[in-house]
Design an enzyme around this catalytic site. Structure first.
Site, mmCIF file in Angstrom:
data_model
loop_
_atom_site.group_PDB
_atom_site.id
_atom_site.type_symbol
_atom_site.label_atom_id
_atom_site.label_comp_id
_atom_site.label_asym_id
_atom_site.label_seq_id
_atom_site.Cartn_x
_atom_site.Cartn_y
_atom_site.Cartn_z
ATOM 1 N N HIS A 140 0.768 -1.306 0.045
ATOM 2 C CA HIS A 140 -0.187 0.074 0.075
ATOM 3 C C HIS A 140 0.933 1.406 -0.140
ATOM 4 C CE1 HIS A 140 -3.733 -2.100 0.504
ATOM 5 N NE2 HIS A 140 -3.421 -2.819 1.502
ATOM 6 N N ALA A 141 2.228 1.034 0.244
ATOM 7 C CA ALA A 141 2.791 2.358 0.380
ATOM 8 C C ALA A 141 3.058 3.269 -0.643
ATOM 9 C CB ALA A 141 4.188 2.017 0.942
#
Length: 576
Positions: A140-141
């Protein structure tokens, strides 16, 4: 353990410190699950069948190949005790709630990223077939933003490393959440195809619609399969294999990254799917059959006992071995009660993914993939340097020979006596009563037993006696006192002596004292030439005795008339 399928070379990355990091009270993300997984892998004996590495800590230069400099500097600087100084930056970089600041945050990101990048380098060098980093998979980063418990996107960094050697890389995501961070990073390129099977609709992160297909050169290279609650093993298998067969046919990648988020399992704390370990691991088994470089990473998973079960089972799948359903005793055995089994059972939740719905999504995806040109290529270009040098430690030592390292870092390089160190010959008896496990202490014990054995003692005595004989020097001849009085002139002979052959004078050896070694030389034969009578008043010429090998040089040119030596002295010449 029974063997199943083709054997692959597998390398596995794990650092013992990764389980120490703590997101905070009540937070669902628990890095401790990685330690539990590792402990199960050890106690199942899987570590014997693969290479285990401690990952390096990714440095800022590696992280900024994707993330912005400001964001990585912020992660390196922020700590729980100075958060009040970085209020604006925390809002800007989305750090604080889902992604809290905790002790060792930056080091945790370094370890997670380091394992994935190191695995990619290993695959690039063709030193392994499958690389595993269960501490990775934080999908998700974003470039300048933390998201969904993820701070640094190790997957993007690993794919960038693979792209140095591979024209096309395929990324597959079986986490229940959409892999938005990876898709965003490669949304406009055709060199990476992203395929995600995820829950969609009022569910984090809210992306991954069927119509999200990429943009620009990357159009049709983003594949999203939105799913509903309760999908089971059978339904998942019916969509995964056909879709991936079509992707492999059309895209023809040369390397694969598979994110194995375990929150798609039945009973997950944040999930709503109904997969078992076998259904989840079938994805690993299926992609393994393509015989391409394969990078396996972790991801989500918030019922930690099931996460450890899942990743242990998928490690055995990668290795091609079957492991028992009965869990071996381990440090966290009580976590796996009440049944203490490896496999989990599906729940009775309703599968909302009807056959009609799944077929409709498959048809749409097939249509999109028909738009892909077969195996897009890239122009030839120089290959950049690897992220990790071959011998970085040696280079650092050469550049900084006086640089000190911390005690903690030094201790990590020392093998503890109680560490696992089984070898392939485990179980073979090397000494009576000893098994195959060898560590530092058993090695010392083995050496002491060998040294104390009767045969060894006899050999020692024989060697010591031989050494004493060799070390004892031969008796040196003592200096003979010479008479310095000039010899009287010989009588005049009326007849001239005829020149004749030289006569041999045998030197009589000295008598041996009891217990002494034999005098050297034993019989010295010295030729003494006969000379004509000298004139009156002349002296006889001196005779030089050549020294024997290994003895000291006697005084030069002694007079002929020497007194008889003592018995202990070296043999002297006898005069007629």
């Amino acid at each position: 353990m029974a063997s199943t399928g083709t054997k692959k070379r597998v390398c596995y990355y794990y650092d013992g410190d990764v389980g120490n990091y703590y997101y905070g009270q009540g937070h669902p993300m628990k890095p401790h699950r990685i330690r539990m997984t590792h402990n199960l892998i050890l106690n199942y004996g899987l570590y014997r069948k693969m290479e285990i590495y401690r990952p390096h800590k990714a440095v800022m230069e590696e992280m900024t190949k994707y993330h912005s400099d400001d964001y990585v500097k912020f992660l390196r600087t922020i700590r729980p005790d100075n958060m009040s100084e970085y209020t604006k930056q925390m809002q800007r970089f989305n750090v604080g709630e889902d992604c809290p600041v905790f002790d060792g945050l930056y080091e945790f990101c370094q370890l997670s990223s380091g394992g994935s990048v190191a695995g990619a380098v290993k695959l690039n060098k063709q030193q392994t077939d499958i690389a595993i980093n269960w501490a990775g998979g934080l999908h998700h980063a974003k470039k300048s933003e933390a998201s969904g418990f993820c701070y640094v996107n190790d997957i993007v960094l690993a794919i960038l490393e693979l792209l140095k050697y591979h024209q096309r890389v395929l990324y597959i995501d079986i986490d229940i959440h959409h892999g938005d961070g990876v898709e965003e990073a490669f949304y406009t390129t055709d060199r990476v195809m992203t395929v995600s099977f995820h829950k969609y609709g009022e569910y984090f992160p809210g992306t991954g619609d069927l119509r999200d297909i990429g943009a620009g050169k990357g159009k049709y290279y983003a594949v999203n399969f939105p799913l509903r609650d309760g999908i089971d093993d059978e339904s998942y298998d019916k969509i995964f294999k056909p879709i991936m067969c079509k992707v492999m046919e059309m895209y023809q990648p040369s390397a694969i990254c598979l994110q194995c988020g375990a929150d798609s399992l039945s009973g997950d704390r944040l999930g709503c799917f109904n997969l078992t370990l076998k259904g989840h691991a079938k994805c690993v088994e299926f992609m393994k059959q393509y015989n391409l470089p394969l990078l396996l990473m972790g991801g989500g998973g918030y019922t930690i006992r099931n996460v450890a079960r899942c990743w242990t089972y998928e490690t055995s799948t990668a290795l091609g071995v079957e492991i028992a359903n009965e869990l071996p005793y381990n440090d966290y055995f009580e976590y796996f009660g009440p049944d203490f089994k490896l496999h989990i059972s599906p729940s009775n939740m309703t599968n909302q993914n009807t056959g009609e719905y799944l077929d409709k999504i498959k048809t749409r995806l097939y249509e999109n993939m028909r738009m892909i040109p077969h195996a897009p290529g890239v122009q030839m270009q120089p290959i950049p340097e690897d992220a990790i040098p071959d011998d970085s430690d040696a280079e650092d030592e050469a550049e900084n020979p006086d640089k000190r390292i911390s005690i903690m870092a030094q201790d990590k390089r020392i093998q503890r006596d109680d560490e696992f160190s089984d070898s392939e010959d485990e179980g073979e008896t090397r000494l009576p009563g000893e098994g195959g496990r060898r560590d530092h202490r058993s090695h010392k014990a083995k050496r002491s037993k060998i040294d104390d054995s009767p045969g060894k003692e006899a050999d020692k005595e024989a060697k010591s006696s031989d050494a004493s004989k060799e070390a004892k020097p031969a008796a040196e001849p003592q200096a003979v006192p010479m008479d310095t009085t000039p010899a009287p002139p010989p009588k005049k002979s009326e007849d001239k002596p005829e020149a004749s052959k030289p006569t041999e004078v045998k030197a009589k050896p000295a008598e041996k004292e009891p217990g002494e070694g034999e005098a050297s030389p034993a019989d010295l034969v010295v030729p003494v030439p006969k000379v004509s009578a000298p004139s009156e008043g002349a002296t006889l010429p001196a005779v030089t005795i050549p020294p024997s090998s290994g003895t000291s040089q006697p005084p030069a040119d002694p007079p002929v008339s020497a007194p008889t030596p003592t018995p202990a002295s070296a043999p002297a010449e006898k005069q007629d």
